[in-house]
Design a protein around this motif. Structure first.
Motif, PDB file in Angstrom:
ATOM      1  N   TYR A  52       0.874  -1.264  -0.024  1.00  0.00           N
ATOM      2  CA  TYR A  52      -0.215  -0.010   0.087  1.00  0.00           C
ATOM      3  C   TYR A  52       0.775   1.325  -0.127  1.00  0.00           C
ATOM      4  O   TYR A  52       0.480   2.177   0.764  1.00  0.00           O
ATOM      5  CB  TYR A  52      -0.941  -0.059   1.166  1.00  0.00           C
ATOM      6  N   ALA A  53       1.833   1.191  -0.930  1.00  0.00           N
ATOM      7  CA  ALA A  53       2.510   2.247  -1.113  1.00  0.00           C
ATOM      8  C   ALA A  53       3.259   2.881  -0.037  1.00  0.00           C
ATOM      9  O   ALA A  53       4.005   4.009  -0.329  1.00  0.00           O
ATOM     10  CB  ALA A  53       1.704   3.449  -1.926  1.00  0.00           C
ATOM     11  N   ARG A  54       3.559   2.295   1.086  1.00  0.00           N
ATOM     12  CA  ARG A  54       4.437   2.909   1.959  1.00  0.00           C
ATOM     13  C   ARG A  54       5.939   2.898   1.518  1.00  0.00           C
ATOM     14  O   ARG A  54       6.563   3.841   1.795  1.00  0.00           O
ATOM     15  CB  ARG A  54       4.364   2.085   3.343  1.00  0.00           C
ATOM     16  N   ARG A  55       6.568   2.081   0.814  1.00  0.00           N
ATOM     17  CA  ARG A  55       7.804   1.968   0.453  1.00  0.00           C
ATOM     18  C   ARG A  55       8.200   3.212  -0.715  1.00  0.00           C
ATOM     19  O   ARG A  55       9.198   3.754  -0.716  1.00  0.00           O
ATOM     20  CB  ARG A  55       8.183   0.652  -0.143  1.00  0.00           C
ATOM     21  N   ALA A  56       7.011   3.122  -1.509  1.00  0.00           N
ATOM     22  CA  ALA A  56       7.350   4.377  -2.535  1.00  0.00           C
ATOM     23  C   ALA A  56       7.254   5.705  -1.764  1.00  0.00           C
ATOM     24  O   ALA A  56       8.064   6.426  -2.224  1.00  0.00           O
ATOM     25  CB  ALA A  56       6.065   4.243  -3.261  1.00  0.00           C
ATOM     26  N   ALA A  57       6.583   5.876  -0.793  1.00  0.00           N
ATOM     27  CA  ALA A  57       6.496   7.136  -0.008  1.00  0.00           C
ATOM     28  C   ALA A  57       7.940   7.132   0.695  1.00  0.00           C
ATOM     29  O   ALA A  57       8.610   8.309   0.501  1.00  0.00           O
ATOM     30  CB  ALA A  57       5.356   7.086   0.878  1.00  0.00           C
ATOM     31  N   GLN A  58       8.543   6.214   1.112  1.00  0.00           N
ATOM     32  CA  GLN A  58       9.842   6.255   1.435  1.00  0.00           C
ATOM     33  C   GLN A  58      10.844   6.657   0.621  1.00  0.00           C
ATOM     34  O   GLN A  58      11.703   7.480   0.816  1.00  0.00           O
ATOM     35  CB  GLN A  58      10.467   4.744   2.291  1.00  0.00           C
ATOM     36  N   PRO A  65      21.956   8.849  -3.810  1.00  0.00           N
ATOM     37  CA  PRO A  65      22.127   7.930  -4.856  1.00  0.00           C
ATOM     38  C   PRO A  65      20.968   6.924  -5.267  1.00  0.00           C
ATOM     39  O   PRO A  65      19.911   6.937  -4.647  1.00  0.00           O
ATOM     40  CB  PRO A  65      23.094   6.863  -3.965  1.00  0.00           C
ATOM     41  N   TYR A  66      21.111   6.713  -6.716  1.00  0.00           N
ATOM     42  CA  TYR A  66      19.762   6.277  -7.321  1.00  0.00           C
ATOM     43  C   TYR A  66      19.368   4.837  -6.442  1.00  0.00           C
ATOM     44  O   TYR A  66      20.173   3.851  -6.374  1.00  0.00           O
ATOM     45  CB  TYR A  66      20.033   5.740  -8.509  1.00  0.00           C
ATOM     46  N   ASN A  67      18.153   4.966  -5.619  1.00  0.00           N
ATOM     47  CA  ASN A  67      17.827   3.530  -4.664  1.00  0.00           C
ATOM     48  C   ASN A  67      17.191   2.542  -5.912  1.00  0.00           C
ATOM     49  O   ASN A  67      15.922   2.421  -5.535  1.00  0.00           O
ATOM     50  CB  ASN A  67      17.001   4.020  -3.927  1.00  0.00           C
ATOM     51  N   GLY A  68      17.928   1.820  -6.274  1.00  0.00           N
ATOM     52  CA  GLY A  68      17.469   0.854  -7.337  1.00  0.00           C
ATOM     53  C   GLY A  68      16.589  -0.428  -6.469  1.00  0.00           C
ATOM     54  O   GLY A  68      15.706  -0.764  -7.181  1.00  0.00           O
ATOM     55  N   ASP A  69      17.269  -0.789  -5.510  1.00  0.00           N
ATOM     56  CA  ASP A  69      16.454  -1.675  -4.787  1.00  0.00           C
ATOM     57  C   ASP A  69      15.101  -1.471  -4.404  1.00  0.00           C
ATOM     58  O   ASP A  69      14.169  -2.280  -4.729  1.00  0.00           O
ATOM     59  CB  ASP A  69      17.470  -2.132  -3.455  1.00  0.00           C
ATOM     60  N   MET A 110       6.832   7.879 -10.876  1.00  0.00           N
ATOM     61  CA  MET A 110       6.846   8.909 -11.662  1.00  0.00           C
ATOM     62  C   MET A 110       7.514  10.086 -11.068  1.00  0.00           C
ATOM     63  O   MET A 110       8.455  10.532 -11.701  1.00  0.00           O
ATOM     64  CB  MET A 110       5.522   9.301 -12.589  1.00  0.00           C
ATOM     65  N   ALA A 111       7.160  10.381 -10.046  1.00  0.00           N
ATOM     66  CA  ALA A 111       7.638  11.617  -9.381  1.00  0.00           C
ATOM     67  C   ALA A 111       8.887  11.611  -8.952  1.00  0.00           C
ATOM     68  O   ALA A 111       9.693  12.318  -9.197  1.00  0.00           O
ATOM     69  CB  ALA A 111       6.613  11.968  -8.147  1.00  0.00           C
ATOM     70  N   TYR A 112       9.286  10.345  -8.510  1.00  0.00           N
ATOM     71  CA  TYR A 112      10.691  10.159  -8.290  1.00  0.00           C
ATOM     72  C   TYR A 112      11.660  10.461  -9.460  1.00  0.00           C
ATOM     73  O   TYR A 112      12.446  11.107  -9.500  1.00  0.00           O
ATOM     74  CB  TYR A 112      10.751   8.880  -7.647  1.00  0.00           C
ATOM     75  N   LEU A 131      24.038   8.420 -10.103  1.00  0.00           N
ATOM     76  CA  LEU A 131      23.060   8.279 -11.206  1.00  0.00           C
ATOM     77  C   LEU A 131      23.120   6.729 -11.566  1.00  0.00           C
ATOM     78  O   LEU A 131      24.108   6.304 -11.582  1.00  0.00           O
ATOM     79  CB  LEU A 131      23.515   9.158 -12.411  1.00  0.00           C
ATOM     80  N   ASN A 132      21.972   6.275 -11.727  1.00  0.00           N
ATOM     81  CA  ASN A 132      22.010   4.717 -12.431  1.00  0.00           C
ATOM     82  C   ASN A 132      22.260   5.130 -14.083  1.00  0.00           C
ATOM     83  O   ASN A 132      22.503   6.085 -14.586  1.00  0.00           O
ATOM     84  CB  ASN A 132      20.871   3.939 -12.144  1.00  0.00           C
ATOM     85  N   PHE A 133      22.618   3.888 -14.361  1.00  0.00           N
ATOM     86  CA  PHE A 133      22.961   3.843 -16.231  1.00  0.00           C
ATOM     87  C   PHE A 133      22.242   4.657 -17.122  1.00  0.00           C
ATOM     88  O   PHE A 133      22.576   5.743 -17.811  1.00  0.00           O
ATOM     89  CB  PHE A 133      22.957   2.487 -16.557  1.00  0.00           C
ATOM     90  N   SER A 134      20.554   4.430 -17.009  1.00  0.00           N
ATOM     91  CA  SER A 134      19.935   5.238 -17.741  1.00  0.00           C
ATOM     92  C   SER A 134      19.843   6.760 -17.482  1.00  0.00           C
ATOM     93  O   SER A 134      19.669   7.525 -18.317  1.00  0.00           O
ATOM     94  CB  SER A 134      18.603   4.769 -17.594  1.00  0.00           C
TER      95      SER A 134
END
Lengths: 187, 191
Positions: B2-8, B23-27, B77-79, B106-109
Motif C-alpha cells: 500500500y505504497a509505503r515503500r514508495a513514500a519512503q 544515490p539512485y535507490n534501485g533496490d 513517476m514523481a521520483y 546516477l544509474n545507467f539510464s
C-alpha cells in the motif's frame, strides 16, 4: 493546485486518517492488522493513508473521522496560544491536509479554524523572519508547518537580499581622501 | 504494501538539499515494482468471473488494489521526474562533464539521459552559434581576474594560447573563464 509530480503533495497524502468502513472488502486483509481472514469487515475502524481514504470516501465506501489535529484539544491549544503550537513535528502538512479533508468530512468549522490558526501565527512569524540571521535556525522554525516554513524562508531571503543591496558596491572610484566615515550597523 | 515503500523513496529524495540528489535507490525501486505486481495478482484473482457492476466485497477489494497500483505509479513517476529535473540542472550549473561523486549517484539510464540532454543543448547552441551556459548572472565586466587552482596546462583561448599553471593569475574574458570556474579549476580573484 498541486500537480501530479508534486512531491510534497504526494507526501502529504500519505498522512493517516481513521476511517469506518461501510462495506466489506475482500483480499485486502493487510490493511487491518487485527483481522484473521484476508478481508476487512463492514463497520471496521482502520487507519488508512489519506489517498486511499479520499477515493473510498468519494465512492461512499467509508466515512472519515476527523483526525486529532482538527479536534477539540487542538482547538483549545490554538485558543490558548496559536504561535506556540508545534505544527512542524506533529502535523507538518496541517493546512494542506485540512483543505483537502474539509470537503470530505461534514465538519464546517475546519475552514474558519485553519484561517484563525494561520492568522494568529502569521504575526509572530513575520516579525521573526525579518530579524532572523541567515545561519542560525531559531527554535521556533521547527514549530512551523511546511507552508509556513516556505513563507518564512521567502521573507528571510528577501531580507538578506535587501541588506546586500544596501551595502552594494556601486562601482565608484575609491578616493584617497579619508573623510568622516559613518558607521552603519548592518550585521 | 500500500505504497509505503514508495513514500519512503520520495522521503529520501525530498530530504536532500535543493539541487542535490541521493544515490539512485534501485533496490527500493524494484521492491515497489514487485509490490505493484503483487497488487495486480490480487486484483486479477478478485475480478475473475465476477460481474463488474455488482458492488460486493470483491469489488471494493479489487478497487483498493487498483488504487494502490495507481498510487505506486504516481510515486515512481514523481521520483524519476524530480531526478530528471535535477540532472538537467547539472548541465547548466556544473557543465558537460560531471564530477565522479555525482556520476556515482546516477544509474545507467540517468547517465544516458544526461548525455542525450547535453547533445540536444549542444546542437541547439550550434544552430544559434551562441553558448547559452555562460553568463547565467549578467556580468558587470567582460573581463575577469582569475587565479588558477589546479594545473590545467596549455589552453588556446581565442587567437592566443595561455599556459594555465597552478597558482598563476590571468586576466581573461569572462566567457572563456566560466567553464573552468564552474568545474572548480579556477577561482575569481576579488581584490
Amino acid at each position: 493546485m498541486p500537480g501530479y509530480y508534486d512531491i510534497s503533495d504526494i507526501l502529504m497524502e500519505d498522512e493517516a486518517v481513521s476511517v469506518v468502513f461501510h462495506v466489506g472488502a475482500n483480499g485486502v486483509g493487510l490493511l487491518d492488522p487485527g483481522t484473521e481472514t484476508n478481508s476487512v469487515e463492514k463497520g471496521a475502524k482502520i487507519d488508512l493513508p489519506f489517498w486511499l481514504a479520499h477515493e473510498l470516501c468519494r465512492r461512499r465506501a467509508v466515512s472519515i473521522t476527523i483526525p486529532s489535529c482538527f479536534g477539540q484539544k487542538m482547538k483549545k491549544d490554538v485558543q490558548a496560544d496559536a504561535a506556540c503550537v508545534d505544527l512542524g513535528t506533529r502535523y507538518p502538512y496541517f493546512y494542506e491536509f485540512g483543505c483537502k479533508l474539509f470537503p470530505l468530512v461534514g465538519d464546517k468549522s475546519i475552514g474558519p479554524f485553519l484561517r484563525h490558526t494561520f492568522a494568529n501565527r502569521y504575526k509572530e512569524m513575520l516579525s521573526k523572519s525579518h530579524t532572523a540571521s541567515l545561519n542560525a535556525i531559531p527554535k521556533f522554525v521547527l514549530r512551523l508547518s511546511k507552508e509556513e516554513y516556505q513563507l518564512f524562508e521567502a521573507a528571510r531571503s528577501s531580507m538578506v537580499e535587501f541588506k546586500k543591496w544596501r551595502v552594494r558596491d556601486l562601482g565608484l572610484m575609491k578616493t584617497t581622501i579619508v573623510g568622516h566615515k559613518r558607521k552603519t550597523d548592518l550585521h | 504494501m500500500y505504497a509505503r515503500r514508495a513514500a519512503q523513496l520520495l522521503q529520501e529524495l525530498s530530504s536532500c538539499e535543493e539541487g542535490q540528489l541521493p544515490p539512485y535507490n534501485g533496490d527500493k525501486f524494484d521492491q515497489v515494482i514487485r509490490e505493484c505486481e503483487e497488487h495486480s495478482r490480487q486484483f486479477q484473482s478478485l475480478i475473475r468471473d465476477k460481474d463488474i457492476e455488482t458492488k460486493n466485497e470483491d469489488h471494493y477489494g479489487s478497487f483498493i488494489h487498483h488504487l494502490s497500483i495507481i498510487r505506486n505509479k504516481r510515486c515512481l513517476m514523481a521520483y524519476m521526474y524530480k531526478r530528471a529535473e535535477v540532472i538537467q540542472s547539472y548541465r547548466w550549473n556544473v557543465g558537460r562533464v560531471l564530477p565522479r561523486e555525482i556520476q556515482d549517484k546516477l544509474n545507467f539510464s540517468e547517465q544516458e539521459y544526461f548525455k542525450d540532454y547535453c547533445g540536444v543543448i549542444d546542437s541547439y547552441m550550434k544552430d544559434l552559434d551562441l553558448d547559452l551556459t555562460v553568463d547565467m548572472v549578467p556580468p558587470k565586466d567582460p573581463y575577469i581576474r582569475v587565479r588558477v587552482l589546479s594545473e590545467i596546462g596549455e589552453v588556446s583561448l581565442g587567437d592566443h594560447a595561455v599556459s594555465l599553471t597552478k597558482d598563476s593569475f590571468h586576466f581573461l574574458r569572462r566567457t572563456d573563464a566560466e567553464p573552468f570556474i564552474s568545474q572548480g579549476l579556477m577561482e575569481e580573484f576579488v581584490e
